[in-house]
Motif scaffolding. Structure first.
Motif, short mmCIF file in Angstrom:
data_model
loop_
_atom_site.label_atom_id
_atom_site.label_comp_id
_atom_site.label_asym_id
_atom_site.label_seq_id
_atom_site.Cartn_x
_atom_site.Cartn_y
_atom_site.Cartn_z
N MET A 1 -30.77 -18.44 -42.15
CA MET A 1 -31.92 -17.70 -42.63
C MET A 1 -31.44 -16.72 -43.64
N ARG A 2 -32.13 -15.81 -44.06
CA ARG A 2 -31.52 -14.91 -45.03
C ARG A 2 -30.44 -14.30 -44.27
N SER A 3 -30.29 -13.17 -44.20
CA SER A 3 -29.41 -12.69 -43.19
C SER A 3 -30.34 -12.75 -42.05
N ALA A 4 -30.58 -11.76 -41.34
CA ALA A 4 -31.65 -11.84 -40.39
C ALA A 4 -31.47 -10.78 -39.36
N ARG A 5 -32.54 -10.37 -38.74
CA ARG A 5 -32.39 -9.45 -37.63
C ARG A 5 -33.72 -9.11 -37.04
N ALA A 6 -34.16 -9.59 -36.21
CA ALA A 6 -35.38 -9.41 -35.51
C ALA A 6 -35.85 -10.72 -35.10
N LEU A 7 -37.05 -10.85 -33.40
CA LEU A 7 -37.00 -10.73 -33.55
C LEU A 7 -37.47 -10.91 -33.00
N ILE A 8 -38.40 -11.97 -34.39
CA ILE A 8 -38.62 -11.99 -33.50
C ILE A 8 -38.94 -12.29 -33.09
N GLY A 9 -38.52 -11.91 -31.89
CA GLY A 9 -39.35 -11.42 -31.18
C GLY A 9 -40.34 -11.77 -31.02
N GLY A 10 -40.31 -11.12 -30.26
CA GLY A 10 -40.59 -11.04 -30.16
C GLY A 10 -41.43 -11.18 -30.86
N LEU A 11 -41.58 -11.72 -30.75
CA LEU A 11 -41.95 -11.25 -30.38
C LEU A 11 -42.01 -11.94 -31.34
N GLY A 12 -41.58 -12.70 -30.09
CA GLY A 12 -41.76 -12.88 -29.76
C GLY A 12 -41.58 -13.64 -30.75
N PHE A 13 -41.75 -12.16 -30.00
CA PHE A 13 -41.61 -11.80 -29.87
C PHE A 13 -41.12 -12.19 -30.72
N CYS A 14 -41.94 -12.94 -31.89
CA CYS A 14 -41.95 -12.39 -32.54
C CYS A 14 -40.89 -12.07 -33.11
N LEU A 15 -40.69 -12.30 -33.14
CA LEU A 15 -39.74 -11.46 -33.01
C LEU A 15 -38.52 -12.07 -33.39
N ILE A 16 -37.78 -12.77 -33.49
CA ILE A 16 -36.38 -13.11 -33.40
C ILE A 16 -35.56 -12.89 -34.62
N LEU A 17 -35.99 -13.29 -35.73
CA LEU A 17 -35.07 -13.21 -36.83
C LEU A 17 -35.48 -12.11 -37.78
N LEU A 18 -36.06 -11.06 -37.25
CA LEU A 18 -36.52 -10.02 -38.13
C LEU A 18 -35.78 -8.73 -37.86
N GLY A 19 -35.55 -7.92 -38.86
CA GLY A 19 -35.00 -6.63 -38.65
C GLY A 19 -33.66 -6.44 -39.31
N ALA A 20 -32.99 -5.35 -38.98
CA ALA A 20 -31.69 -5.08 -39.58
C ALA A 20 -30.60 -5.48 -38.62
N ILE A 21 -29.43 -5.76 -39.14
CA ILE A 21 -28.34 -6.21 -38.30
C ILE A 21 -28.06 -5.16 -37.24
N ALA A 22 -28.00 -5.59 -35.98
CA ALA A 22 -27.83 -4.66 -34.87
C ALA A 22 -26.37 -4.33 -34.64
N PRO A 23 -26.13 -3.17 -34.01
CA PRO A 23 -24.75 -2.86 -33.67
C PRO A 23 -24.25 -3.81 -32.60
N ALA A 24 -22.94 -3.94 -32.50
CA ALA A 24 -22.38 -4.85 -31.50
C ALA A 24 -22.79 -4.43 -30.11
N LEU A 25 -23.05 -5.42 -29.26
CA LEU A 25 -23.48 -5.14 -27.90
C LEU A 25 -22.27 -5.19 -26.99
N ASN A 159 -32.28 -19.38 -49.79
CA ASN A 159 -31.01 -19.90 -49.30
C ASN A 159 -30.29 -18.86 -48.47
N VAL A 160 -29.67 -19.34 -47.41
CA VAL A 160 -28.89 -18.46 -46.54
C VAL A 160 -27.43 -18.53 -46.96
N PRO A 161 -26.74 -17.39 -46.98
CA PRO A 161 -25.32 -17.41 -47.35
C PRO A 161 -24.52 -18.33 -46.42
N PHE A 162 -23.30 -18.64 -46.84
CA PHE A 162 -22.47 -19.54 -46.05
C PHE A 162 -22.19 -18.98 -44.66
#
Length: 197
Positions: A1-25, A159-162
């Protein structure tokens, strides 16, 4: 995907591939797990899961609280219910993702179908930023609380980066982590962990 971050989700949730890159868990056994596969034609399939010490009803309340996701989930800029019914909703969501430090806005219009406290199916019907974006959230009661499973397929219009697979992986883990933390926050606020079993 592009980069990606969310998402979502949620969200669903939507949610899954949206948002900013999260810190390491962290690496605890309850931390979200995820895997990403790409079919060679630009379609990414994402699967993830986590467990949380909260009853299914509480986990459901977070996943289905569409209007509040934008405020409660850092990876999402906005989430607005445009139309709703007893077991369905039309939800507009927006996130910002970063590709090599450059921000990119992602928008989805999710047609959501609910099986209360069990499953949420979603599909982007606007197809502005994705040719394909669909998936599901599923809840399962466990002895210690709830298992949340997520699966989605996405094909972005750019296009998504390599290194796209690793970005997707970070994105999904970030989203799942955000959702789990919100579920835990609500469980602690309500004392719901006492009734999770």
């Amino acid at each position: 995907m592009r980069s990606a971050r969310a998402l979502i989700g949620g969200l669903g949730f939507c949610l899954i591939l949206l948002g900013a890159i999260a810190p390491a868990l962290g690496g605890s056994e309850d931390s979200p797990t995820a895997q990403v596969a790409e079919d060679g034609r630009g379609v990414y399939t994402v699967k993830g899961s986590f467990t949380v010490a909260a009853p299914p009803a509480l986990a459901w309340s977070v996943l289905s609280d569409y209007d509040q996701l934008g405020e409660r989930i850092p990876s999402m800029r906005s989430s607005v219910v445009k139309r709703s019914g007893p077991t369905s909703a039309l939800v507009a969501q927006e996130s910002t993702v970063y590709v090599l430090a450059f921000p990119k806005r992602l928008r989805v219009m999710l047609q959501v179908t609910e099986d209360p406290e069990r499953r949420i199916d979603f599909e982007d019907v606007a197809r502005e930023d994705f040719e394909v974006y669909q998936g599901a959230w599923q809840l399962e009661k466990t002895p210690g609380g709830t298992r949340v499973d997520y699966v989605a397929s996405a094909r972005p219009r750019i296009n998504v980066p390599f290194f796209g697979k690793s970005l997707f992986l970070d994105t999904v883990k970030g989203l799942l982590g955000d959702l789990r933390r919100e579920m835990m926050r609500r469980a602690m606020a309500r004392g719901a962990w006492d009734n999770a079993a």
